[in-house]
Scaffold this active site. Structure first.
Site, PDB file in Angstrom:
ATOM      1  N   HIS A  96       0.724  -1.237   0.076  1.00  0.00           N
ATOM      2  CA  HIS A  96      -0.124   0.192  -0.047  1.00  0.00           C
ATOM      3  C   HIS A  96       0.963   1.359  -0.100  1.00  0.00           C
ATOM      4  O   HIS A  96       0.651   2.109   0.853  1.00  0.00           O
ATOM      5  CB  HIS A  96      -0.987   0.059   1.270  1.00  0.00           C
ATOM      6  CG  HIS A  96      -1.960  -1.097   1.259  1.00  0.00           C
ATOM      7  ND1 HIS A  96      -2.840  -1.499   0.318  1.00  0.00           N
ATOM      8  CD2 HIS A  96      -1.831  -2.213   1.994  1.00  0.00           C
ATOM      9  CE1 HIS A  96      -3.705  -2.435   0.563  1.00  0.00           C
ATOM     10  NE2 HIS A  96      -3.020  -3.098   1.685  1.00  0.00           N
ATOM     11  N   GLU A 118      -1.458  -6.242  -3.309  1.00  0.00           N
ATOM     12  CA  GLU A 118      -2.655  -5.729  -3.564  1.00  0.00           C
ATOM     13  C   GLU A 118      -2.894  -5.193  -5.064  1.00  0.00           C
ATOM     14  O   GLU A 118      -3.746  -4.782  -5.417  1.00  0.00           O
ATOM     15  CB  GLU A 118      -2.919  -4.569  -2.594  1.00  0.00           C
ATOM     16  CG  GLU A 118      -1.810  -3.288  -2.837  1.00  0.00           C
ATOM     17  CD  GLU A 118      -0.724  -3.496  -2.186  1.00  0.00           C
ATOM     18  OE1 GLU A 118       0.206  -2.504  -2.173  1.00  0.00           O
ATOM     19  OE2 GLU A 118      -0.288  -4.589  -1.571  1.00  0.00           O
ATOM     20  N   ASP A 270      -6.198   1.477   4.574  1.00  0.00           N
ATOM     21  CA  ASP A 270      -4.841   1.169   3.816  1.00  0.00           C
ATOM     22  C   ASP A 270      -4.230   1.839   2.685  1.00  0.00           C
ATOM     23  O   ASP A 270      -3.269   2.236   2.616  1.00  0.00           O
ATOM     24  CB  ASP A 270      -4.946  -0.028   3.485  1.00  0.00           C
ATOM     25  CG  ASP A 270      -4.460  -1.372   4.504  1.00  0.00           C
ATOM     26  OD1 ASP A 270      -3.581  -0.749   5.615  1.00  0.00           O
ATOM     27  OD2 ASP A 270      -4.855  -2.309   4.731  1.00  0.00           O
TER      28      ASP A 270
END
Length: 371
Positions: A96, A118, A270
């Site tokens: 992140h 992610e 996040d």
């Protein structure tokens, strides 16, 4: 390849990046696995569980980081871990970066190769390594929101599902993605009146086919968001732009429109959060109040249910970890375009455009580093 699994040291983070079954698969493929002592305890896996399948136990973080070519983690390396990183070392975890400039610059300085869970992205635009934790966080958002609506915690004193003769609570969910659909399932299942807002008409049509009758679907725009939050008891922020900062959909002045004691759970924290007044909190101190509205913004929500979360996460990450270990990161990324999209940094270079844009940093295409 030498693979290291350090213990997570973020506050109340009890997940572990590799379960014993995963360690067994990596060892069977000819790799060595070094797990920091106690790394699996929070998720219910002992050191003996790892040694029984051929992994070795490292006495401390410095040993694990120092002896490993590839590091598997759950959360981004925090400041205490930065000195352990080295140029060219592969780190496979949630980063992140776009939400944290200090974190980004620390990794640029140290020079590891950063493959972010992610931003691994399939051709369908699904984010397969973010999905399991988004599922957990979406469901937890309603569970936690229901708790903080209790008067004991400063909430409105509302039961999410109501009772016969008393109207249920209203839950407003911003975003109809993985977080949103799981939050909606939980809230609807508890009997709440649920509203989901999303920009995509295609997504809203899909949700209309799969959601129960107590879920209302509305196109997301400024007017509709304000209209819905005015009467909301619980607002769940579930907006995601892969790898980039989340847009601020609720502004500071909007809180005055909301009912005192209402709760906001911002799962997007996040990525900077979709509420202007949001800031990351911990499981130890999960909430704070702004203008009479309770804000819940635990940045590692799934860490509160580590057994479930660890098993769900490692089910998804292990096949990719095996590719990285078996082929080396360059060949693995050449062979798998989805994994290539996970490459955020290479030895001081930003290779994910949204991260470069967030902090006005030079950007180089990921493909240039695996050619």
């Amino acid at each position: 390849m030498k693979i290291g699994v350090p213990k997570e040291i973020k506050t109340n983070e009890n997940r572990v990046a590799l379960v014993p079954a995963g360690a067994e698969a990596l060892v069977a493929a000819g790799h060595s696995v070094l797990v920091e002592t106690g790394a699996g305890n929070g998720s219910g896996f002992s050191d003996d569980d790892y040694t029984a399948v051929g992994a070795k136990i490292g006495p401390d973080a410095a040993t694990v980081w120092g002896q490993s070519e590839m590091i598997m983690k759950v959360k981004e390396p925090i400041e205490r871990e930065w000195p352990h990183m080295r140029k060219g070392q592969l780190i496979f975890t949630y980063f992140h970066f776009a939400a944290d400039e200090q974190l980004t610059r620390a990794h640029l300085k140290q020079g590891p190769v950063c493959v972010a869970y992610e931003t691994v992205e399939l051709p369908s635009r699904e984010l397969p390594l973010l999905t399991p934790m988004s599922e957990v966080a979406g469901r937890m958002a309603v569970q936690e929101g229901a708790k903080y609506l209790e008067k004991l915690y400063g909430g409105r004193g509302v039961l999410l599902g109501g009772v016969p003769g008393v109207a249920p609570a209203k839950v407003v969910i911003l975003g109809g993605g993985i977080v949103g659909i799981n939050a909606a399932k939980m809230a609807a299942g508890m009997g709440a009146k649920v509203t989901v807002l999303d920009l995509s008409l295609e997504r809203l049509r899909y949700l209309s086919d799969v959601m129960p009758a107590n879920v209302i679907l509305i196109h997301s725009n400024r007017h509709n968001i304000l209209e819905q939050i005015e009467t909301a008891d619980l607002v769940v922020g579930g907006v995601l732009i892969p790898g980039a900062k989340a847009p601020k959909l609720i502004r500071r002045e909007d809180l005055k429109r909301m009912q005192p004691g209402a709760v906001i759970v911002d799962v997007a924290v996040d990525q900077g959060g979709c509420v202007e007044t949001i800031k990351p909190t911990t499981h130890e101190n999960p909430t704070y109040v702004v203008d009479g509205i309770i804000h819940y913004a635990v940045a590692n929500m799934p860490g509160g249910v580590p057994r479930t979360s660890t098993l769900a996460l490692t089910n998804a990450t292990l096949p990719y970890a095996l590719q990285l270990a078996n082929k080396g990161w360059k060949q693995a990324l050449r062979d798998n375009p989805a994994l290539l999209k996970g490459l955020n940094m290479v030895e001081g270079n930003v290779t994910y455009e949204a991260v470069a844009q967030a902090f006005e940093l030079p950007y180089r295409e990921a493909a240039a580093f695996v050619a």
